[in-house]
Scaffold this active site. Structure first.
Site, PDB file in Angstrom:
ATOM      1  N   SER A 117       0.825  -1.216   0.000  1.00 39.08           N
ATOM      2  CA  SER A 117       0.000   0.000   0.000  1.00 39.08           C
ATOM      3  C   SER A 117       0.850   1.253   0.000  1.00 39.08           C
ATOM      4  CB  SER A 117      -0.850   0.059   1.273  1.00 39.08           C
ATOM      5  OG  SER A 117      -1.669  -1.054   1.391  1.00 39.08           O
ATOM      6  N   HIS A 164      -1.113  -3.011  -7.245  1.00 38.72           N
ATOM      7  CA  HIS A 164      -1.831  -2.653  -6.017  1.00 38.72           C
ATOM      8  C   HIS A 164      -3.332  -2.818  -6.209  1.00 38.72           C
ATOM      9  CE1 HIS A 164      -3.130   0.526  -2.898  1.00 38.72           C
ATOM     10  NE2 HIS A 164      -2.896  -0.613  -2.288  1.00 38.72           N
ATOM     11  N   GLU A 168      -3.741  -0.492  -9.338  1.00 38.00           N
ATOM     12  CA  GLU A 168      -2.711   0.475  -9.676  1.00 38.00           C
ATOM     13  C   GLU A 168      -1.478  -0.312 -10.118  1.00 38.00           C
ATOM     14  OE1 GLU A 168      -3.181   4.437  -7.038  1.00 38.00           O
ATOM     15  OE2 GLU A 168      -2.824   2.650  -5.834  1.00 38.00           O
ATOM     16  N   ASN A 174      -4.002   5.846  -2.210  1.00 37.05           N
ATOM     17  CA  ASN A 174      -3.725   6.006  -0.777  1.00 37.05           C
ATOM     18  C   ASN A 174      -3.158   7.377  -0.426  1.00 37.05           C
ATOM     19  OD1 ASN A 174      -4.760   3.582   0.023  1.00 37.05           O
ATOM     20  ND2 ASN A 174      -2.821   2.488  -0.078  1.00 37.05           N
TER      21      ASN A 174
HETATM   22  N1  CAA Z   1     -17.051 -11.296  -2.000  1.00 37.28           N
HETATM   23  C1  CAA Z   1     -18.281 -11.483  -2.496  1.00 37.28           C
HETATM   24  N2  CAA Z   1     -19.348 -10.752  -2.115  1.00 37.28           N
HETATM   25  C2  CAA Z   1     -19.125  -9.777  -1.206  1.00 37.28           C
HETATM   26  C3  CAA Z   1     -17.865  -9.517  -0.646  1.00 37.28           C
HETATM   27  C4  CAA Z   1     -16.796 -10.327  -1.082  1.00 37.28           C
HETATM   28  N3  CAA Z   1     -15.544 -10.181  -0.633  1.00 37.28           N
HETATM   29  N4  CAA Z   1     -17.957  -8.485   0.223  1.00 37.28           N
HETATM   30  C5  CAA Z   1     -19.253  -8.104   0.224  1.00 37.28           C
HETATM   31  N5  CAA Z   1     -19.948  -8.883  -0.640  1.00 37.28           N
HETATM   32  C6  CAA Z   1     -21.362  -8.843  -0.952  1.00 37.28           C
HETATM   33  C7  CAA Z   1     -22.172  -8.715   0.296  1.00 37.28           C
HETATM   34  O1  CAA Z   1     -22.336  -9.984   0.893  1.00 37.28           O
HETATM   35  C8  CAA Z   1     -23.463  -8.136  -0.216  1.00 37.28           C
HETATM   36  O2  CAA Z   1     -24.296  -9.156  -0.725  1.00 37.28           O
HETATM   37  P1  CAA Z   1     -25.906  -9.029  -0.552  1.00 37.28           P
HETATM   38  O3  CAA Z   1     -26.286  -7.859  -1.388  1.00 37.28           O
HETATM   39  O4  CAA Z   1     -26.396 -10.329  -1.078  1.00 37.28           O
HETATM   40  O5  CAA Z   1     -26.126  -8.822   0.911  1.00 37.28           O
HETATM   41  C9  CAA Z   1     -22.998  -7.287  -1.391  1.00 37.28           C
HETATM   42  O6  CAA Z   1     -21.659  -7.694  -1.705  1.00 37.28           O
HETATM   43  C10 CAA Z   1     -23.019  -5.851  -1.076  1.00 37.28           C
HETATM   44  O7  CAA Z   1     -22.325  -5.683   0.112  1.00 37.28           O
HETATM   45  P2  CAA Z   1     -22.897  -4.908   1.334  1.00 37.28           P
HETATM   46  O8  CAA Z   1     -24.376  -4.985   1.409  1.00 37.28           O
HETATM   47  O9  CAA Z   1     -22.076  -5.239   2.537  1.00 37.28           O
HETATM   48  O10 CAA Z   1     -22.615  -3.447   1.081  1.00 37.28           O
HETATM   49  P3  CAA Z   1     -22.083  -2.578  -0.020  1.00 37.28           P
HETATM   50  O11 CAA Z   1     -23.122  -2.338  -1.037  1.00 37.28           O
HETATM   51  O12 CAA Z   1     -21.551  -1.483   0.815  1.00 37.28           O
HETATM   52  O13 CAA Z   1     -20.861  -3.250  -0.798  1.00 37.28           O
HETATM   53  C11 CAA Z   1     -18.512  -2.877  -0.685  1.00 37.28           C
HETATM   54  C12 CAA Z   1     -19.689  -3.655  -0.192  1.00 37.28           C
HETATM   55  C13 CAA Z   1     -18.269  -3.110  -2.182  1.00 37.28           C
HETATM   56  C14 CAA Z   1     -17.303  -3.378   0.099  1.00 37.28           C
HETATM   57  C15 CAA Z   1     -18.772  -1.358  -0.471  1.00 37.28           C
HETATM   58  O14 CAA Z   1     -19.148  -1.130   0.850  1.00 37.28           O
HETATM   59  C16 CAA Z   1     -17.570  -0.516  -0.766  1.00 37.28           C
HETATM   60  O15 CAA Z   1     -17.270  -0.208  -1.914  1.00 37.28           O
HETATM   61  N6  CAA Z   1     -16.853  -0.090   0.301  1.00 37.28           N
HETATM   62  C17 CAA Z   1     -15.660   0.705   0.171  1.00 37.28           C
HETATM   63  C18 CAA Z   1     -14.495  -0.213  -0.097  1.00 37.28           C
HETATM   64  C19 CAA Z   1     -13.245   0.567  -0.335  1.00 37.28           C
HETATM   65  O16 CAA Z   1     -13.171   1.779  -0.311  1.00 37.28           O
HETATM   66  N7  CAA Z   1     -12.145  -0.181  -0.559  1.00 37.28           N
HETATM   67  C20 CAA Z   1     -10.851   0.357  -0.725  1.00 37.28           C
HETATM   68  C21 CAA Z   1     -10.109   0.282   0.609  1.00 37.28           C
HETATM   69  S1  CAA Z   1      -8.525   1.007   0.506  1.00 37.28           S
HETATM   70  C22 CAA Z   1      -7.574  -0.159  -0.231  1.00 37.28           C
HETATM   71  O17 CAA Z   1      -7.984  -1.243  -0.514  1.00 37.28           O
HETATM   72  C23 CAA Z   1      -6.134   0.237  -0.509  1.00 37.28           C
HETATM   73  C24 CAA Z   1      -5.163   0.074   0.594  1.00 37.28           C
HETATM   74  O18 CAA Z   1      -3.977  -0.089   0.252  1.00 37.28           O
HETATM   75  C25 CAA Z   1      -5.491   0.179   2.015  1.00 37.28           C
HETATM   76  P1  NAD Z   2      -3.419  -9.320   6.558  1.00 42.41           P
HETATM   77  O1  NAD Z   2      -2.863  -9.025   7.908  1.00 42.41           O
HETATM   78  O2  NAD Z   2      -4.869  -9.586   6.391  1.00 42.41           O
HETATM   79  O3  NAD Z   2      -2.646 -10.563   5.906  1.00 42.41           O
HETATM   80  C1  NAD Z   2      -1.256 -10.658   5.836  1.00 42.41           C
HETATM   81  C2  NAD Z   2      -0.943 -12.147   5.722  1.00 42.41           C
HETATM   82  O4  NAD Z   2       0.450 -12.298   5.398  1.00 42.41           O
HETATM   83  C3  NAD Z   2      -1.188 -12.909   7.037  1.00 42.41           C
HETATM   84  O5  NAD Z   2      -2.057 -13.991   6.805  1.00 42.41           O
HETATM   85  C4  NAD Z   2       0.226 -13.379   7.427  1.00 42.41           C
HETATM   86  O6  NAD Z   2       0.233 -14.632   8.086  1.00 42.41           O
HETATM   87  C5  NAD Z   2       0.877 -13.473   6.061  1.00 42.41           C
HETATM   88  N1  NAD Z   2       2.339 -13.523   6.093  1.00 42.41           N
HETATM   89  C6  NAD Z   2       3.206 -12.864   6.908  1.00 42.41           C
HETATM   90  N2  NAD Z   2       4.471 -13.221   6.586  1.00 42.41           N
HETATM   91  C7  NAD Z   2       4.397 -14.109   5.563  1.00 42.41           C
HETATM   92  C8  NAD Z   2       5.352 -14.822   4.794  1.00 42.41           C
HETATM   93  N3  NAD Z   2       6.653 -14.691   5.038  1.00 42.41           N
HETATM   94  N4  NAD Z   2       4.909 -15.646   3.798  1.00 42.41           N
HETATM   95  C9  NAD Z   2       3.588 -15.784   3.534  1.00 42.41           C
HETATM   96  N5  NAD Z   2       2.638 -15.126   4.241  1.00 42.41           N
HETATM   97  C10 NAD Z   2       3.044 -14.298   5.236  1.00 42.41           C
HETATM   98  O7  NAD Z   2      -2.953  -8.101   5.646  1.00 42.41           O
HETATM   99  P2  NAD Z   2      -3.614  -7.577   4.308  1.00 42.41           P
HETATM  100  O8  NAD Z   2      -4.620  -6.558   4.659  1.00 42.41           O
HETATM  101  O9  NAD Z   2      -3.974  -8.725   3.449  1.00 42.41           O
HETATM  102  O10 NAD Z   2      -2.377  -6.770   3.674  1.00 42.41           O
HETATM  103  C11 NAD Z   2      -1.376  -7.447   2.935  1.00 42.41           C
HETATM  104  C12 NAD Z   2      -0.652  -6.451   2.046  1.00 42.41           C
HETATM  105  O11 NAD Z   2      -1.593  -5.831   1.157  1.00 42.41           O
HETATM  106  C13 NAD Z   2       0.028  -5.307   2.791  1.00 42.41           C
HETATM  107  O12 NAD Z   2       1.179  -4.955   2.088  1.00 42.41           O
HETATM  108  C14 NAD Z   2      -1.018  -4.189   2.725  1.00 42.41           C
HETATM  109  O13 NAD Z   2      -0.468  -2.911   2.861  1.00 42.41           O
HETATM  110  C15 NAD Z   2      -1.559  -4.414   1.330  1.00 42.41           C
HETATM  111  N6  NAD Z   2      -2.923  -3.909   1.087  1.00 42.41           N
HETATM  112  C16 NAD Z   2      -3.870  -3.986   2.065  1.00 42.41           C
HETATM  113  C17 NAD Z   2      -5.157  -3.518   1.793  1.00 42.41           C
HETATM  114  C18 NAD Z   2      -6.240  -3.594   2.822  1.00 42.41           C
HETATM  115  O14 NAD Z   2      -7.291  -2.969   2.643  1.00 42.41           O
HETATM  116  N7  NAD Z   2      -6.092  -4.340   3.909  1.00 42.41           N
HETATM  117  C19 NAD Z   2      -5.466  -3.013   0.527  1.00 42.41           C
HETATM  118  C20 NAD Z   2      -4.472  -2.984  -0.473  1.00 42.41           C
HETATM  119  C21 NAD Z   2      -3.185  -3.426  -0.169  1.00 42.41           C
END
Ligand code: CAA
Ligand code: NAD
Length: 295
Positions: free
Chosen positions: A120, A141, A153, A191
């Site tokens: 991330s 990503h 990405e 991000n």
């Molecule tokens: N697989 C299959 N189905 C799934 C699922 C999954 N992993 N997750 C949720 N669903 C299903 C739910 O079960 C639900 O089904 P029903 O309609 O039958 O109940 C349906 O999808 C819709 O889900 P929800 O009713 O819970 O609600 P929703 O309409 O809000 O959709 C969501 C879910 C797509 C996750 C939506 O809430 C959303 O877009 N949330 C924001 C997610 C987001 O911003 N993600 C980016 C995070 S940042 C990142 O990833 C980068 C990083 O590096 C940190």
């Molecule tokens: P998580 O904590 O859910 O899972 C991480 C997994 O890696 C764990 O199951 C752990 O046991 C495993 N692990 C640790 N060391 C390992 C090794 N040496 N070999 C194999 N597996 C190992 O974390 P996550 O949320 O899945 O995040 C994983 C990566 O994805 C991070 O780099 C995070 O920044 C990135 N990411 C996370 C998100 C998010 O929304 N959580 C979104 C995009 C990218």
């Protein structure tokens, strides 16, 4: 351009399980590796549930869940990834941990294997430099939940070859995702903008601007966000959010990336968000209820 047939995924947590599911559903034989059988069992159960849900809703062909699971292998042994054409790493957001693994894999895999990180916030260049194949290293990503979020990405760092970059773009499209191209800067595009917003929501809670529920409802109902920012931070994982903030702050030295004190305290207390059952909300209740954080 290199041909990608066999895919390896490192980590079967939130992201690794979603990436492995998506690759297998798109037809790629996929090996996913985590460090313990219990972690793999949890990942496999999540994949089964997600595939069945998507098929139930008509988003996947009814035969796809079984076919996808048939293409997946869950392993603890790193050697099982040695014949993959592309290895996507999705382990804990920690540079040393990731680079230790990349060094091991570099010795194990043939020179043609492409390495990709789902990081991330870490630098793709720093991971590429830990291997003897910096030209075959790229950022891929994905977004959480991977099976539902259409974006990837694709990150070309200074050493990534054109061929590797093109293969990564092509692979993203073969997964049914829409790639965008981002520079190798901490947080890439999404991000860079999203993380300060999540951290600001935590700071707003800390300062008593509103309650957990009202901050989330505010952004859902006032701005049309599918999830409020505190729910989204719980969804990403508060441990992961704090690690990302630390890394982004280290890169940019701007206060907006600094992890708020409340976030640090929640992480040390084991409040890691939805995956641990507790974060800003208690997920043992349906619907989840805001936790009293003593503010
Ligand atoms: N697989 C299959 N189905 C799934 C699922 C999954 N992993 N997750 C949720 N669903 C299903 C739910 O079960 C639900 O089904 P029903 O309609 O039958 O109940 C349906 O999808 C819709 O889900 P929800 O009713 O819970 O609600 P929703 O309409 O809000 O959709 C969501 C879910 C797509 C996750 C939506 O809430 C959303 O877009 N949330 C924001 C997610 C987001 O911003 N993600 C980016 C995070 S940042 C990142 O990833 C980068 C990083 O590096 C940190
Ligand atoms: P998580 O904590 O859910 O899972 C991480 C997994 O890696 C764990 O199951 C752990 O046991 C495993 N692990 C640790 N060391 C390992 C090794 N040496 N070999 C194999 N597996 C190992 O974390 P996550 O949320 O899945 O995040 C994983 C990566 O994805 C991070 O780099 C995070 O920044 C990135 N990411 C996370 C998100 C998010 O929304 N959580 C979104 C995009 C990218």
């Amino acid at each position: 351009m290199p041909t990608i047939t066999r895919v390896g995924v490192l980590g079967c947590g939130l992201m690794g399980s979603g990436i492995a599911q998506t690759a297998a559903a798109a037809g790629f034989p996929t090996v996913v590796r985590d460090v313990g059988d219990a972690l793999l069992d949890t990942g496999r159960a999540g994949i089964r549930k997600s595939l069945d849900k998507l098929a139930e809703k008509g988003k996947l062909d009814p035969a796809t869940p079984d076919a996808a699971l048939g293409r997946l292998r869950f392993v603890t042994d790193l050697d099982a990834l040695s014949d993959c054409d592309l290895i996507i790493e999705a382990i804990t957001e920690d540079l040393e941990l990731k680079n230790t693994l990349w060094r091991e894999l570099d010795a194990l895999c043939p020179p043609a294997t492409i390495f990709a990180s789902n990081t991330s916030s870490l630098s793709i260049a720093e991971m590429a430099a830990a291997t003897g194949r910096p030209d075959r290293f790229v950022g891929l990503h994905f977004f959480n939940p991977v099976p539902l979020m259409p974006l990837v990405e694709v990150v070309r760092t200074v050493t990534t070859s054109r061929d590797t970059f093109d293969a990564a773009l092509d692979f993203s499209r073969r997964l049914g995702k829409e790639p965008i191209v981002a520079r190798d800067r901490s947080g890439f595009i999404v991000n860079l903008l999203l993380v300060p917003f999540l951290l600001d929501a935590i700071r707003a809670l800390e300062r008593g601007v509103g309650t957990t529920a009202d901050i989330d409802r505010g952004m859902q109902l006032g701005c049309g966000h599918p999830m409020g920012p505190l729910t989204l931070a719980d969804f990403v994982g508060l441990d992961t959010t704090a690690r990302i903030a630390d890394i982004m702050f280290e890169e940019y030295r701007e206060p907006r990336y600094a992890p708020p004190p409340l976030l640090r305290r929640m992480v040390v207390a084991g409040f890691h968000g939805r995956k641990s059952g507790r974060g800003f909300y208690d997920y043992s209740a349906t619907p989840p209820v805001p936790i009293d954080l003593g503010l």
